[in-house]
Design a protein around this motif. Sequence first.
Motif, short mmCIF file in Angstrom:
data_model
loop_
_atom_site.label_atom_id
_atom_site.label_comp_id
_atom_site.label_asym_id
_atom_site.label_seq_id
_atom_site.Cartn_x
_atom_site.Cartn_y
_atom_site.Cartn_z
N ASN A 36 0.81 -1.21 0.00
CA ASN A 36 0.00 0.00 0.00
C ASN A 36 0.85 1.26 0.00
OD1 ASN A 36 -2.52 -1.47 0.18
ND2 ASN A 36 -2.00 -1.88 2.32
N SER A 37 2.07 1.18 0.55
CA SER A 37 2.96 2.33 0.61
C SER A 37 3.61 2.64 -0.72
CB SER A 37 4.06 2.08 1.65
OG SER A 37 4.89 1.00 1.22
N GLY A 38 3.47 1.73 -1.67
CA GLY A 38 4.15 1.87 -2.96
C GLY A 38 5.44 1.09 -3.02
N ARG A 39 5.92 0.58 -1.88
CA ARG A 39 7.14 -0.22 -1.86
C ARG A 39 6.89 -1.60 -2.45
NH1 ARG A 39 11.65 0.40 1.07
NH2 ARG A 39 10.66 1.83 2.54
N TRP A 40 7.90 -2.09 -3.17
CA TRP A 40 7.82 -3.43 -3.74
C TRP A 40 8.50 -4.44 -2.82
CZ3 TRP A 40 5.08 -4.97 -7.95
CH2 TRP A 40 4.58 -3.95 -8.79
N TYR A 41 7.97 -5.65 -2.81
CA TYR A 41 8.50 -6.73 -1.98
C TYR A 41 8.73 -7.97 -2.83
CZ TYR A 41 6.71 -3.96 1.98
OH TYR A 41 6.45 -2.97 2.88
N THR A 42 9.84 -8.66 -2.54
CA THR A 42 10.06 -9.99 -3.11
C THR A 42 9.67 -11.01 -2.04
OG1 THR A 42 11.87 -9.25 -4.52
CG2 THR A 42 11.75 -11.60 -4.05
N VAL A 43 8.77 -11.92 -2.38
CA VAL A 43 8.28 -12.91 -1.42
C VAL A 43 8.65 -14.30 -1.92
CG1 VAL A 43 6.30 -13.76 -0.14
CG2 VAL A 43 6.35 -11.36 -0.89
N ARG A 44 9.34 -15.06 -1.08
CA ARG A 44 9.68 -16.45 -1.39
C ARG A 44 8.86 -17.36 -0.48
NH1 ARG A 44 14.37 -13.45 -1.64
NH2 ARG A 44 15.68 -13.74 -3.50
N ALA A 45 8.40 -18.47 -1.04
CA ALA A 45 7.60 -19.42 -0.27
C ALA A 45 8.22 -20.81 -0.39
CB ALA A 45 6.16 -19.45 -0.78
N ALA A 46 8.41 -21.47 0.75
CA ALA A 46 8.94 -22.83 0.78
C ALA A 46 8.09 -23.66 1.72
CB ALA A 46 10.40 -22.83 1.23
N LEU A 47 7.88 -24.92 1.36
CA LEU A 47 7.04 -25.80 2.15
C LEU A 47 7.90 -26.62 3.11
CD1 LEU A 47 3.94 -26.26 2.05
CD2 LEU A 47 4.41 -28.34 0.74
#
Length: 279
Positions: free
Chosen positions: A247-258
């Motif tokens: 919402n702030s305009g900042r970008w995020y890289t999200v990694r998901a591991a099981l």
Amino acid sequence: MPETMSPGYAAAEREAYRGVRRACDAGLDSVRLRAEVTRRVARLIPAEASWLSTVDRQMGLLGGLAGVDVADVESRLFDVAYPPRNVTTESSPEMAELMHRAGFDRALRAVFALGDEPDAMWLALRERRSRAFGEHDVAFIRRIAPHVARALRRAALVDSAQLARIAEIGRDRTKRVVPAELAPSVVVIDDRWRVTHATAAAEGHLADLGDATHGTSAPTSALIDLVGRQRASGGASGVMLATVQGNSGRWYTVRAALSEPDELGRSSTVLIITPARQH
């Protein structure tokens, strides 16, 4: 600690196993993970010295050591202590000589690996006056080995995210500290979609990534989709990656591991959220 497979030992083994699994599913970095695994194993398998070291798969060398009473023996550890099998109490003549000079006579050694690629080596040492390591000790290490190996792979992702952030901030010499909103965060979500662990920075990241709904914040649909796809794959896809704008305009890289399934077949999802630097 009971030394045989008595009811007392069985209860202690169950508690140690659950403790190791909790540490493996907590989304820790590699240093904290190795320290926690070492501490929890030591409750069941006490030793005068024990440590868990990562293995550099490219160089074939030991990485950082985490353990108790690490002696000068570590300088030659990899050359003589690397076990020919996954878990063993046997020692080569060179290993026995090195142990004897350091005041030890008994060893329990293990490699934690996925396939043919070793991720870490476990070594516990006892003096001659202490009891020998038994088959039940070997069986326990074999039982936790795949969970620890997979957790170390996930911990390497946390390490990479932290190092990338430190390097990025380091390029701007006007910043003396890393702001909380720039620090990577880790969130662990169980099979019932409950957050069971979150680092300090996670609350702010999740709030920024939340969808505003009637004045409240709900998880963004992008995160829900990422977790859903990771679970649908059963982990076959490895680590999944998404880039999401907050919402702030900042970008995020999200990694998901099981995570590895528990004895009931339940798995948790480990999310590693890395915010992009704003220019």
